[in-house]
Structures are given as structure tokens and as C-alpha cells.
Design an enzyme around this catalytic site. Structure first.
Site, PDB file in Angstrom:
ATOM      1  N   LYS A 173     -17.703  34.270 -16.012  1.00 50.82           N
ATOM      2  CA  LYS A 173     -17.953  34.906 -17.311  1.00 50.82           C
ATOM      3  C   LYS A 173     -18.590  33.881 -18.231  1.00 50.82           C
ATOM      4  O   LYS A 173     -17.927  32.962 -18.719  1.00 50.82           O
ATOM      5  CB  LYS A 173     -16.663  35.425 -17.969  1.00 50.82           C
ATOM      6  CG  LYS A 173     -16.967  36.282 -19.213  1.00 50.82           C
ATOM      7  CD  LYS A 173     -15.749  36.540 -20.079  1.00 50.82           C
ATOM      8  CE  LYS A 173     -15.614  35.509 -21.174  1.00 50.82           C
ATOM      9  NZ  LYS A 173     -16.729  35.538 -22.182  1.00 50.82           N
ATOM     10  N   CYS A 187     -18.796  18.818 -26.656  1.00 50.62           N
ATOM     11  CA  CYS A 187     -17.377  18.439 -26.685  1.00 50.62           C
ATOM     12  C   CYS A 187     -17.190  16.929 -26.742  1.00 50.62           C
ATOM     13  O   CYS A 187     -16.128  16.456 -27.169  1.00 50.62           O
ATOM     14  CB  CYS A 187     -16.639  19.027 -25.492  1.00 50.62           C
ATOM     15  SG  CYS A 187     -17.399  18.684 -23.907  1.00 50.62           S
ATOM     16  N   GLU A 192     -11.095  22.294 -19.810  1.00 55.25           N
ATOM     17  CA  GLU A 192     -11.845  21.267 -20.549  1.00 55.25           C
ATOM     18  C   GLU A 192     -11.989  21.806 -21.959  1.00 55.25           C
ATOM     19  O   GLU A 192     -12.752  22.730 -22.206  1.00 55.25           O
ATOM     20  CB  GLU A 192     -13.200  21.022 -19.876  1.00 55.25           C
ATOM     21  CG  GLU A 192     -13.813  19.687 -20.236  1.00 55.25           C
ATOM     22  CD  GLU A 192     -14.475  19.712 -21.605  1.00 55.25           C
ATOM     23  OE1 GLU A 192     -13.794  19.296 -22.589  1.00 55.25           O
ATOM     24  OE2 GLU A 192     -15.618  20.139 -21.700  1.00 55.25           O
TER      25      GLU A 192
END
Length: 476
Positions: A175, A281, A247
Site C-alpha cells: 500500500k 526521516c 521505520e
């Protein structure tokens, strides 16, 4: 207008209800994809059961060949992928080309690792009851992997999940972010063209209901998620008895010690703080500079940031493009205002660009208090906070105050300081004389604390996408 169908076990499926893909720079609709639902997930899982039998029966070499063919197809269509990345993410064309090249490497690394899924013998006769017995273990694929990816690297982060999972012989349901589904669906096209058993892959654009169905289904054996801490926490609470790889981001730091290379630290701060408008990130968010270098560092940083070109991400010379959505610009503006109210000082930027309302100016903010969102949370914006420190113990304390711990960069020529940071900093990676934004796609990558669980990088991801099967022979 880019129109794509979703992929369910090798079948391209269209639906009346659509998800619109918005170009972040102009806020115009540039694509449409079907909106998946729980029934689509159920169909995908049923097909994945058959697809798993097909892909797991292939030899390691056959899986290697499929992934290498896919890498070649991606290389041939690199510019098409790059331009699509610009349209759905808003990253600059140069950043988009870099992501495509990284995705090619991730596919190649995954293909190579298909040949290196090894077991090991162990001495059964080391046990009192082990006489006459031989033992070893092999690694076998888990079955079905559910993968959920974020908007910022829709191609390469999808590759980091899909590539190793297929290399190990699993079926995968992916997804992608509802904001950036186009390049993941294009990835599905090249994998099928490369000869992947069709039922072994599904790609379903959708929202939370799709994610929940994918992660809670009892036939799914591994859930791999990259995204926000908030959503990661929800997934962790609802998945049930499965392997879980998370993560979840960070507010990564740089430490510039008194003997560190200022020019290099400035350059890595700029590269890491403003790439993809800070929406990474491992973006550089907090910089701790020894008080002896603080003023000089700040002047050089401001000079360097003033030279960044912002605006149209399709322009070859643009350094910084738009943020993903207007709500994100409003959020970071509020965070900056809170920090200023508590004593922080804006050194550069701090506002939307006057000419481009979807672009936030590259921002430097100094003397940021520890109790602000800009210090504690993940900014995910082109904002760098710079604070001075007196000694390395203080700098390490500042870094470790965070709930996150993904990667940290330390600039020093002193091996003792470097080792102290390596030992004491709470992070999944400590990079000496390099910024925290560096990532080679085959290295072990992941964090501690609320930055996540598990490691990515094809070799290390395969450990999560396989099970150990123990074998004992009694030769008596």
C-alpha cells in the site's frame, strides 16, 4: 493526466471511486488511481497464497534473474519515473533522478541477496544427548508480506520492501501513500514485465481501512511499515502475532566539535536539512556546534543557505521545491512561532516564499529551547535548529534528549571523541565526519527508541522476511 489501475494478484483493476494525485507545487490534479478497500485486500491475500507457492518454488537464480531484468527496465525508463516522482512528490528533478538511481541499486542488491540466503550447521554433539546427530538450519520465506510506504520516497522505499521480500521468495501486498501511488504502480508494471509470477504481487492504493486490513489479516506473516510514529504505534497495537518492521522517523542531529571541519559540516547541514524540503526521516533538524565555532558556523551556514534556489521543481537549477501539502506549511509555521515565543531566534527564512506559496523558505533558527516541538518532534520541513554547546558531554545529552534515535552525524578529528559518541549516542547509526542523511541502500538502516524496530537494506531485511527452519539428522 496520468491514469493508473491498481494491481491485485497480477490483475490490473479499475474502480469508479478514485484517489486524485495532486502536484504539490501547483496544487493541481495530475493523476487518478482507483481507491482500494477491504474487499480488494481480501482478494489480494487469496491470490497471494497461490502466488507464494509459485514464487517460492522458483530457484534463487530465477528470482535473481527476474529482479535483474526489472532493474534493467527501470534503468531504461528512468527519466519517465523521475518526472512522475516530481509530479507526485514535488521533489526537484535532480532529487527525483537520484531516487530512481538508488531504486535501481536497491533492486540489484535485492537480486544479489537472493543468491545468498544461507543457513548454518551447529554442533549437536556439544549437547550431552547429541551423540550421533547432525544439525543445521535453513532460511525459508515467511509467506505473505504486507508493506506500507510513505510519500517522500515512493519508489525507493517501496523497492526496499518489495525487492528483498520477493528475493526471499515471498508474495507481497503493497500500500503506497495515497498521496504518491503512481511510481509504485509503475514499479508493479516493470516487475510483471520482468517475469514475476503475477499472483505474487498486489499494489493497492487506499487509506487507513486498507492499511488495517493488510496488517491485521491472520494470513499475513510480516508487516513492514515506514511512516509516522503515530501510525506506527497504531499498527504495533493491532497486528497480532506477526513479525513487525517499523521505520518511524527522527529529528536527526549533527554535532560539530571544536576540531571539526566547519566547511564540511555546513555543506552536510545544507544537503541534509533542505533536501526534498526537509521531508526526509534522516533530515538534519538539530545542529549542536561547539561554542568556539558557533558564530563562524552560523555565518557560513546563513551565507550558504542564501544561495539556495527555491521554486519550480522541474527546473534543473532548483534546489528546494514545495512541501507535500498546505497543512504541512501551516503546521511548521506554528512550530516556528512556538519556538520564537519561547526564546528562539530566526536567522534565515521562517516564512512561506512570497512568489511560491507552496514552498517554505529554507529556515535557520537558533537557541531553540528543549521543550519546543521544533526540538522534540520530527519537523519534516526545511528547518534547521542550531544551538551552541560547551563540552561533548553536553552535546551528547542534547542529542539523547530526543525520543527518536535514527542517525547522527559527528564532525571531529579526535578519535576519542568519535568513539565516545559512538558508544554513548542512542541511535541506529553514528556517522563520523558525515551527515546523518547519508544512506547507502545496502547498509543496515534503522533506529532505536521511537525511530522503529528492525533494519532495512536487502541483506538485513531478508532476515525479517524469512524464518529459520531447523533440521536434525539422527545417524545412529
Amino acid at each position: 493526466m496520468i491514469e493508473k489501475k491498481m494491481l491485485i494478484g497480477g490483475e490490473w483493476v479499475d474502480k469508479e471511486e478514485k484517489i486524485e494525485v495532486i502536484y504539490p507545487y501547483t496544487r493541481k490534479v495530475i493523476g487518478r488511481v482507483p481507491k482500494g478497500d477491504e474487499k480488494d485486500v481480501e482478494r489480494a491475500i487469496e491470490r497471494a497464497k497461490e502466488g507464494f507457492k509459485e514464487i517460492s518454488s522458483l530457484t534463487a537464480y530465477e528470482r535473481y534473474e527476474i529482479l535483474m531484468r526489472a532493474a534493467q527496465l527501470l534503468k531504461e525508463r528512468a527519466e519517465d519515473f523521475a518526472k512522475t516522482l516530481v509530479l507526485e512528490v514535488g521533489k526537484t528533478i535532480r532529487e527525483a533522478r537520484t531516487e530512481v538511481q538508488r531504486a535501481i541499486q536497491t533492486l540489484i542488491f535485492s537480486a544479489e541477496e537472493a543468491k545468498r540466503i544461507n543457513g548454518e550447521t551447529f554442533p549437536i554433539d556439544a549437547h550431552p544427548n547429541g551423540r550421533g546427530k547432525v544439525g543445521f538450519y535453513i532460511r525459508v520465506p515467511v509467506g505473505i508480506v504486507s508493506a506500507i510506504t510513505p510519500f517522500n520516497f515512493p519508489l525507493n522505499l517501496s523497492m526496499h520492501k518489495v525487492g528483498p521480500a520477493l528475493a526471499a521468495g515471498n508474495a507481497v501486498i503493497l500500500k503506497p501513500s495515497e498521496r504518491t501511488p503512481l511510481t509504485p504502480l509503475m514499479l508493479g508494471e516493470i516487475l510483471l514485465e520482468a517475469g514475476l509470477p503475477p499472483k505474487a504481487l498486489s499494489i493497492i492504493p487506499g487509506f487507513g481501512d486498507v492499511g488495517k486490513a493488510m496488517t491485521t489479516h491472520p494470513d499475513v506473516r510480516v508487516v513492514s511499515f515506514t511512516g509516522s510514529r503515530k501510525v506506527g504505534d497504531i499498527i504495533a497495537r493491532q497486528v497480532g502475532i506477526k513479525k513487525l518492521v517499523l521505520e518511524l522517523g527522527s529529528n536527526s542531529a549533527i554535532i560539530l566539535h571544536r576540531d571539526g571541519d566547519i566547511d564540511k559540516a555546513v555543506e552536510k547541514t545544507v544537503q541534509g536539512g533542505y533536501a526534498i524540503a526537509g521531508q526526509v526521516c534522516i533530515s538534519v533538524q538539530r545542529v549542536f556546534v561547539h561554542e568556539e565555532l558557533y558564530e563562524e558556523f552560523m555565518e557560513r551556514l546563513k551565507e550558504r543557505v542564501s544561495k539556495l534556489k527555491v521554486g519550480d521543481p522541474m527546473d534543473e537549477s532548483t534546489d528546494l521545491g514545495p512541501m507535500i501539502a498546505p497543512s504541512e506549511l501551516e503546521r511548521i509555521q506554528e512550530w516556528i512561532s512556538e519556538a520564537v515565543q519561547k526564546g528562539a531566534r530566526i536567522e534565515a527564512g521562517g516564512l512561506r516564499c512570497a512568489e511560491d506559496e507552496t514552498v517554505f523558505s529554507p529556515t535557520i533558527i537558533s537557541l531553540v529551547p528543549e521543550d519546543t516541538k521544533l526540538f522534540k518532534e520530527e519537523a519534516f520541513a526545511p528547518v534547521v535548529a542550531v544551538n551552541p554547546y560547551k563540552d561533548i558531554e553536553e552535546a551528547i545529552r542534547w542529542v539523547n534528549t530526543s525520543d527518536y534515535g535514527l542517525q547522527v552525524g559527528v564532525f571531529t578529528k579526535d578519535i576519542n571523541v568519535a568513539w565516545k559518541c559512538i558508544r554513548e549516542i542512542e541511535a541506529g547509526g553514528v556517522l563520523i565526519n558525515e551527515g546523518p542523511t547519508f544512506r547507502a541502500d545496502h547498509m543496515p538502516y534503522g533506529g532505536v527508541k521511537y525511530s522503529g524496530i528492525g533494519r532495512e537494506g536487502p541483506k538485513f531485511a531478508i532476515e525479517d522476511y524469512t524464518e529459520i527452519k531447523t533440521v536434525i539428522f539422527d545417524l545412529t
